[in-house]
Design an enzyme around this catalytic site. Structure first.
Site, mmCIF file in Angstrom:
data_model
loop_
_atom_site.group_PDB
_atom_site.id
_atom_site.type_symbol
_atom_site.label_atom_id
_atom_site.label_comp_id
_atom_site.label_asym_id
_atom_site.label_seq_id
_atom_site.Cartn_x
_atom_site.Cartn_y
_atom_site.Cartn_z
ATOM 1 N N THR A 8 22.073 -3.220 2.962
ATOM 2 C CA THR A 8 20.746 -3.196 2.941
ATOM 3 C C THR A 8 20.270 -4.019 1.572
ATOM 4 O O THR A 8 20.890 -3.842 0.467
ATOM 5 C CB THR A 8 19.929 -2.068 3.043
ATOM 6 N N ALA A 10 20.521 -7.173 0.791
ATOM 7 C CA ALA A 10 21.828 -7.862 0.253
ATOM 8 C C ALA A 10 21.614 -9.459 -0.007
ATOM 9 O O ALA A 10 22.598 -10.388 -0.285
ATOM 10 C CB ALA A 10 23.069 -7.922 1.560
ATOM 11 N N GLY A 13 20.642 -10.270 -5.886
ATOM 12 C CA GLY A 13 20.578 -9.297 -6.922
ATOM 13 C C GLY A 13 22.123 -8.374 -6.830
ATOM 14 O O GLY A 13 23.274 -9.196 -6.668
ATOM 15 N N ILE A 14 22.067 -7.428 -6.977
ATOM 16 C CA ILE A 14 23.367 -6.419 -6.819
ATOM 17 C C ILE A 14 23.862 -6.286 -5.287
ATOM 18 O O ILE A 14 25.088 -6.563 -5.381
ATOM 19 C CB ILE A 14 22.870 -5.006 -7.367
ATOM 20 N N GLY A 15 23.050 -6.591 -4.458
ATOM 21 C CA GLY A 15 23.681 -6.301 -3.129
ATOM 22 C C GLY A 15 24.430 -7.723 -2.750
ATOM 23 O O GLY A 15 25.519 -7.659 -2.022
ATOM 24 N N SER A 172 19.543 4.961 -10.020
ATOM 25 C CA SER A 172 19.118 4.198 -11.204
ATOM 26 C C SER A 172 19.260 5.294 -12.482
ATOM 27 O O SER A 172 19.238 6.572 -12.063
ATOM 28 C CB SER A 172 17.622 3.776 -11.274
ATOM 29 N N TYR A 194 8.891 4.930 -8.643
ATOM 30 C CA TYR A 194 10.289 4.312 -8.787
ATOM 31 C C TYR A 194 11.385 5.584 -9.165
ATOM 32 O O TYR A 194 12.314 5.897 -8.528
ATOM 33 C CB TYR A 194 10.350 3.285 -9.434
#
Length: 342
Positions: A8, A10, A13-15, A172, A194
Site C-alpha cells: 500500500t 507504493a 517514497g519508501i513504498g 516510525s 501521527y
C-alpha cells in the site's frame, strides 16, 4: 510458484523504493501489486519499475485506506485476482501539515536534542487532523483503521494452515506511548495524531500475532529512520527549496554521529527488504526492525524492543473490532439509501 506481494502507498517514497529493491533481487519470481490512492501516480510508478525490470509482473490496484468502501471494494478485487497473499506491506500513511515552532527549532539546533528533533519532530511539531466522509479521524483512518479493515477482509487469502503469510507495518520513531490513549484511539482530543497512529499500529501488530499466528499469519513492524520523502518535506511546507538544499549537508553530517539518518527512500526500505528474506515465525513480535545507515553509507537492519504490552494491544484490537462493526452497519445504511431513496 511466484510470491504475491501487495504494497500500500507504493507510488512514491519508501513504498516505491521497496518495490524497486524487491524486483532487483528477483524480478521474475514475484507478482507485485501496487495499491495506491492516486492511479495516475501509480501508473507512473509502474512504468518506472517496468523500465528497469521489463520482465516483472507489476499490477495496479486502486485503494484509499481512509475510505471504508474503498478498502472493501479493493479487498474484493484482490480476492478475485489472487488465491493467496504472501506479503502485505502496510505502508500507506499521511501526516497532516504541522504547526511548526520556529523558536523551538533554532533552540534545538544548538542543543543536545538536535538528533532527536530531526528524527522525530519532538518538541517542534503539533498537528491538526481532519475528518473523513465516513466520520473517522483522517490520520487514524488512513494509517491504522483502513489497514486493519483490509487485513480483516483479506483473511481468506492471508490465513492458511499449510503456509505462512506476513504483514509488515511501516511505523516510525515518532510512535510514542504518551501520544496514545485507549479511550481516544482516533486521537480526537490531541495534537499528535501521527504519533498516536504509529503507536497504535505497533500495538495492533502485536495483537494480530496473538490472533492469527495459529492460522499462519505473522505481523512485524519496521522503522525507516529519518528519510527525505514527500512526507518529510511536508513537515516544513513553507520552506523554500533552497533551504532544504542548505539543510542537506547538515543531515549528512549528523549521519556521521547517528545511524538513524537513512536519508534516502532506498536506505529507509532496508528493514522492509530484510524482513522479506526472514522466516516470519522466527521474528520477535515485540521488536521494531529499524532501517539503519552508517556514516559510510552501509545499510543494515536491527531489532529494538517496542514500548508495548499485550493487555493494551488486546484492548485496542477489541475496540477496532467494535468500530469495524459500526462502520459496516453505517455502510449498509448508506447503500440502502442509495438503492431506496426516500
Amino acid at each position: 510458484m511466484k510470491k504475491v506481494v501487495l504494497v500500500t502507498g507504493a507510488n512514491s517514497g519508501i513504498g516505491l523504493a521497496l518495490c524497486e529493491r524487491l524486483l532487483s533481487q528477483d524480478s521474475e519470481g514475484l507478482q507485485l501489486c501496487l495499491a495506491c490512492r492516486n492511479m495516475q501516480r501509480a501508473q507512473a510508478a509502474r512504468s518506472a519499475l517496468l523500465a528497469s525490470h521489463p520482465a516483472a509482473h507489476v499490477h495496479l490496484l486502486q485503494l484509499d485506506t481512509s475510505s471504508v468502501s474503498s478498502v472493501i471494494i479493493a479487498a474484493q478485487e484482490i480476492k478475485l485476482r489472487y488465491d493467496k497473499l504472501d506479503y502485505l506491506y502496510l505502508n500507506a500513511g499521511i501526516m497532516p501539515n504541522p504547526q511548526f515552532d520556529v523558536k523551538a527549532f533554532f533552540r534545538g539546533l544548538v542543543s543536545s536534542k538536535i538528533i532527536t528533533m530531526f528524527a522525530t519532530g519532538e518538541g517542534i511539531l503539533t498537528q491538526k487532523d481532519g475528518v473523513t466522509p465516513d466520520g473517522l479521524q483522517d490520520v487514524f483512518a488512513t494509517n491504522v483503521f483502513g489497514h486493519f479493515l483490509l487485513i480483516r477482509e483479506l483473511e481468506p487469502v492471508l490465513c492458511h494452515a499449510d503456509r505462512t503469510s506476513q504483514l509488515v507495518w511501516t511505523s516510525s520513531s515518532n510512535a510514542h506511548r504518551s501520544a496514545f490513549n485507549l479511550e481516544d484511539i482516533q486521537h480526537q482530543r490531541g495534537n499528535q495524531p501521527y504519533s498516536s497512529s504509529k503507536y497504535a499500529s505497533d500495538l495492533l501488530s502485536l495483537a494480530l500475532n496473538t490472533q492469527y499466528n495459529k492460522q499462519g499469519l505473522y505481523s512485524s513492524v519496521i522503522c525507516p529512520g529519518f528519510v527525505m520523502t514527500n512526507l518529510t518535506y511536508g513537515i516544513l511546507p513553507a520552506f523554500p527549496a533552497f533551504l532544504w538544499t542548505l539543510l542537506m549537508p547538515i543531515f549528512w553530517l549528523i549521519r556521521m554521529f547517528t545511524n538513524t539518518f537513512t536519508l534516502t527512500p532506498s536506505n529507509g526500505a532496508e528493514a522492509l527488504v530484510w524482513l522479506f528474506g526472514q522466516k516470519p515465525e522466527s521474528l520477535d513480535p515485540f521488536a521494531k526492525y529499524h532501517s539503519l545507515t552508517s556514516g559510510l553509507g552501509n545499510n543494515y537492519a536491527q531489532p529494538r524492543k517496542m514500548d508495548i504490552d499485550l493487555k493494551t494491544s488486546d484492548l485496542l484490537f477489541e475496540k477496532l473490532l467494535q468500530l469495524e462493526s459500526e462502520m459496516r452497519s453505517q455502510l449498509k445504511e448508506k447503500q440502502k439509501e442509495v438503492h431506496h431513496p426516500i
